[in-house]
Scaffold this motif. Structure first.
Motif, PDB file in Angstrom:
ATOM      1  N   ASP A   1      -2.436  12.005  -7.570  1.00 64.64           N
ATOM      2  CA  ASP A   1      -3.788  11.285  -7.402  1.00 64.64           C
ATOM      3  C   ASP A   1      -4.024  11.151  -5.901  1.00 64.64           C
ATOM      4  O   ASP A   1      -3.933   9.749  -5.511  1.00 64.64           O
TER       5      ASP A   1
ATOM      6  N   ARG B   1       0.801  -1.223   0.179  1.00 62.66           N
ATOM      7  CA  ARG B   1      -0.161   0.048  -0.004  1.00 62.66           C
ATOM      8  C   ARG B   1       0.962   1.325  -0.038  1.00 62.66           C
ATOM      9  O   ARG B   1       0.589   2.221  -0.588  1.00 62.66           O
TER      10      ARG B   1
ATOM     11  N   ALA C   1       0.815   6.971  -6.586  1.00 59.21           N
ATOM     12  CA  ALA C   1      -0.432   7.916  -6.758  1.00 59.21           C
ATOM     13  C   ALA C   1       0.164   9.249  -6.328  1.00 59.21           C
ATOM     14  O   ALA C   1      -0.295  10.316  -7.058  1.00 59.21           O
TER      15      ALA C   1
ATOM     16  N   LYS D   1      -7.046  10.968  -4.500  1.00 61.78           N
ATOM     17  CA  LYS D   1      -8.216   9.847  -4.222  1.00 61.78           C
ATOM     18  C   LYS D   1      -7.594   8.475  -3.904  1.00 61.78           C
ATOM     19  O   LYS D   1      -8.140   7.738  -3.048  1.00 61.78           O
ATOM     20  N   THR D   2      -6.568   8.178  -4.854  1.00 67.19           N
ATOM     21  CA  THR D   2      -5.851   6.754  -4.404  1.00 67.19           C
ATOM     22  C   THR D   2      -5.289   6.758  -3.058  1.00 67.19           C
ATOM     23  O   THR D   2      -5.501   5.939  -2.539  1.00 67.19           O
TER      24      THR D   2
ATOM     25  N   ASP E   1       1.932   1.817  -3.282  1.00 68.80           N
ATOM     26  CA  ASP E   1       0.979   2.240  -4.346  1.00 68.80           C
ATOM     27  C   ASP E   1       0.802   3.726  -3.792  1.00 68.80           C
ATOM     28  O   ASP E   1       0.617   4.538  -4.958  1.00 68.80           O
ATOM     29  N   ALA E   2       0.855   4.000  -2.816  1.00 68.28           N
ATOM     30  CA  ALA E   2       0.419   5.504  -2.283  1.00 68.28           C
ATOM     31  C   ALA E   2       1.502   6.295  -2.822  1.00 68.28           C
ATOM     32  O   ALA E   2       1.160   7.380  -3.310  1.00 68.28           O
TER      33      ALA E   2
ATOM     34  N   GLU F   1      -7.756   1.674   3.458  1.00 72.41           N
ATOM     35  CA  GLU F   1      -7.471   0.139   3.511  1.00 72.41           C
ATOM     36  C   GLU F   1      -6.283   0.071   4.771  1.00 72.41           C
ATOM     37  O   GLU F   1      -6.727  -0.954   5.421  1.00 72.41           O
TER      38      GLU F   1
ATOM     39  N   THR G   1     -11.713  12.107   2.396  1.00 68.17           N
ATOM     40  CA  THR G   1     -10.770  11.335   1.151  1.00 68.17           C
ATOM     41  C   THR G   1     -10.330  10.162   1.614  1.00 68.17           C
ATOM     42  O   THR G   1     -10.137   9.108   1.309  1.00 68.17           O
TER      43      THR G   1
ATOM     44  N   GLN H   1      -7.666   6.199  -0.556  1.00 61.99           N
ATOM     45  CA  GLN H   1      -8.279   4.963  -0.534  1.00 61.99           C
ATOM     46  C   GLN H   1      -7.269   3.920   0.272  1.00 61.99           C
ATOM     47  O   GLN H   1      -7.704   2.969   1.103  1.00 61.99           O
ATOM     48  N   LYS H   2      -6.096   4.230  -0.212  1.00 68.36           N
ATOM     49  CA  LYS H   2      -5.056   3.504   0.683  1.00 68.36           C
ATOM     50  C   LYS H   2      -4.863   3.693   2.138  1.00 68.36           C
ATOM     51  O   LYS H   2      -4.876   2.802   3.068  1.00 68.36           O
TER      52      LYS H   2
END
Ligand code: ADP
Ligand code: MG
Length: 383
Positions: free
Chosen positions: A288, A276, A283, A290-291, A279-280, A298, A327, A294-295
């Motif tokens: 980004d 994660r 992003a 928003k992503t 991924d963050a 999670e 967000t 979301q991370k």
């Protein structure tokens, strides 16, 4: 409190300061319980810190005035001189750790104040250590690198405060940059800056103001679970797996029948958390948010359901964030209390804060605290 007041107080006690320095507290956007698993963390320095005025005094004694405690500490600089005041131990420790590295610190007078809330998980102690380490290195031209200064702060916690912390807090307090988070590899201590300048969003911490009593040392048990899964994976022809950071979900699946259900869940969280964070970062490079958000959600779910270090109050605050359309939101820090960190669109900020403060108060009869933070520069000379 501001630097003008600091200078006035310094003047009353010690005369005109040679210089003023400041070093910040920090947030960690994502990457929880990854440090002891050899993984990454993603901290940022904040616009709250310790500010100090300092002057060499030509003696072998230190005199320091804490504006927040309205108290003076005086101590010598040998190992036997440890001061009685708990706040002064951080400064004494920094002096001792510098000396242990073969550098000579002479006597000085200092006064300081801070605006990092104490014990809220924003690392006021690292701000204090870093401010003094940075200032002493500068006024005495000791030639220590930023990296050494971070290690000096960490060693102070270990040897003079009794807190066995990792390196993240001191590292970011020293290295932080405005508009940048720092992706720190806790195994190699290599780092990279990642852009963080979320136009249209605010970063805000909500302090649950609870700290649950820890029974049976849950943190040690989490570590043991992680080690047990690493040991099982290594037996499956993956000898290069030294930490969960090196493991994949496929490897975890291979050992499913050999580890306890609890150990499996713990490892599932950590392996997911390492991914994660990566991924963050990807992003963030694209802006980004928003992503990123979301991370963060999670991570909260993983900390709550798999790693089981949340509590009713933190889960409630996370639900509030969802209710008010935030967000991203998650527990920041080890868990069992402390703050949530929230990435909130400007337009939703007011409703989120007033709604959450009211909802939390109605449910727990506690007024949560709210800390707005802006990602800012690390240790620096102000004037
Ligand atoms: P944190 O999570 O904020 O780092 P710690 O318990 O590690 O919490 O450190 C808090 C301690 O650091 C305080 O009890 C105090 O000794 C010292 N400290 C932090 N900020 C200040 C300040 N502004 N003035 C004096 N001491 C401070
Ligand atoms: Mg601390």
């Amino acid at each position: 409190m501001d630097t003008k007041q600091l200078k006035d107080v310094f003047q009353q006690h010690y005369g005109t300061p040679d210089a003023i320095y400041s070093s910040p507290g920090r947030i960690n956007l994502i990457g929880e319980h990854t440090d002891y698993n050899g993984g990454f963390v993603l901290p940022g320095a904040i616009d709250k810190g310790i500010t100090l005025a300092i002057k060499a005094n030509g003696t072998d004694k230190v005199r320091v005035f804490s504006l927040d405690y309205n108290e003076t500490a005086e101590f010598g600089m040998t190992e036997a001189d440890k001061p009685a005041q708990s706040w002064a131990k951080y400064i004494f420790g920094v002096v001792r750790e510098i000396e242990k590295r073969g550098k000579t610190v002479k006597g000085f007078d200092a006064a300081f104040y801070g605006d990092v809330p104490l014990g809220a998980g924003l690392s006021s102690s690292a701000a204090l250590e870093s401010a003094f380490a940075f200032a002493l290195n500068d006024i005495y031209a000791l030639g220590l690198k930023r990296y050494d200064l971070a290690l000096i702060g960490q060693a102070t916690e270990h040897n003079y405060v009794g807190v066995k912390c990792g390196i993240m807090d001191q590292f970011i307090s020293i290295f932080g940059k405005k508009g940048r988070l720092l992706s720190l590899d806790c195994r190699s201590l290599n780092y990279e800056f990642v852009p963080f300048d979320p136009a249209g969003y605010k970063l805000v911490l909500i302090d649950s103001c609870v700290k649950h009593e820890l029974v049976n040392n849950p943190y040690n048990r989490r570590r043991e679970s992680c080690e047990a899964v690493v040991a099982a994976i290594r037996k499956h022809h993956h000898p290069y797996v030294q930490f969960l950071r090196d493991a994949t979900f496929e490897m975890l699946e291979e050992v499913k029948d050999e580890v306890s259900a609890e150990d499996y869940m713990r490892a599932e969280f950590v392996i997911g958390e390492v991914q994660r964070l990566l991924d963050a970062c990807a992003a963030l490079e694209k802006g980004d948010y928003k992503t990123v958000g979301q991370k963060m959600y999670e991570t909260h779910t993983g900390l709550s359901k798999l790693y089981e270090v949340s509590c009713e109050e933190l889960d409630f605050l996370n639900d509030c964030a969802k209710k008010y359309g935030v967000t991203g939101s998650r527990i920041m820090g080890g868990g069992f209390g402390g703050c949530t960190i929230n990435l909130v669109e400007d337009a939703k900020y007011d409703a989120f804060i007033s709604g959450t403060v009211a909802d939390y108060k109605a449910k727990f009869s506690i007024d949560p605290k709210v800390y707005d933070v802006v990602i800012s520069d690390g240790a620096r000379k102000i004037e």
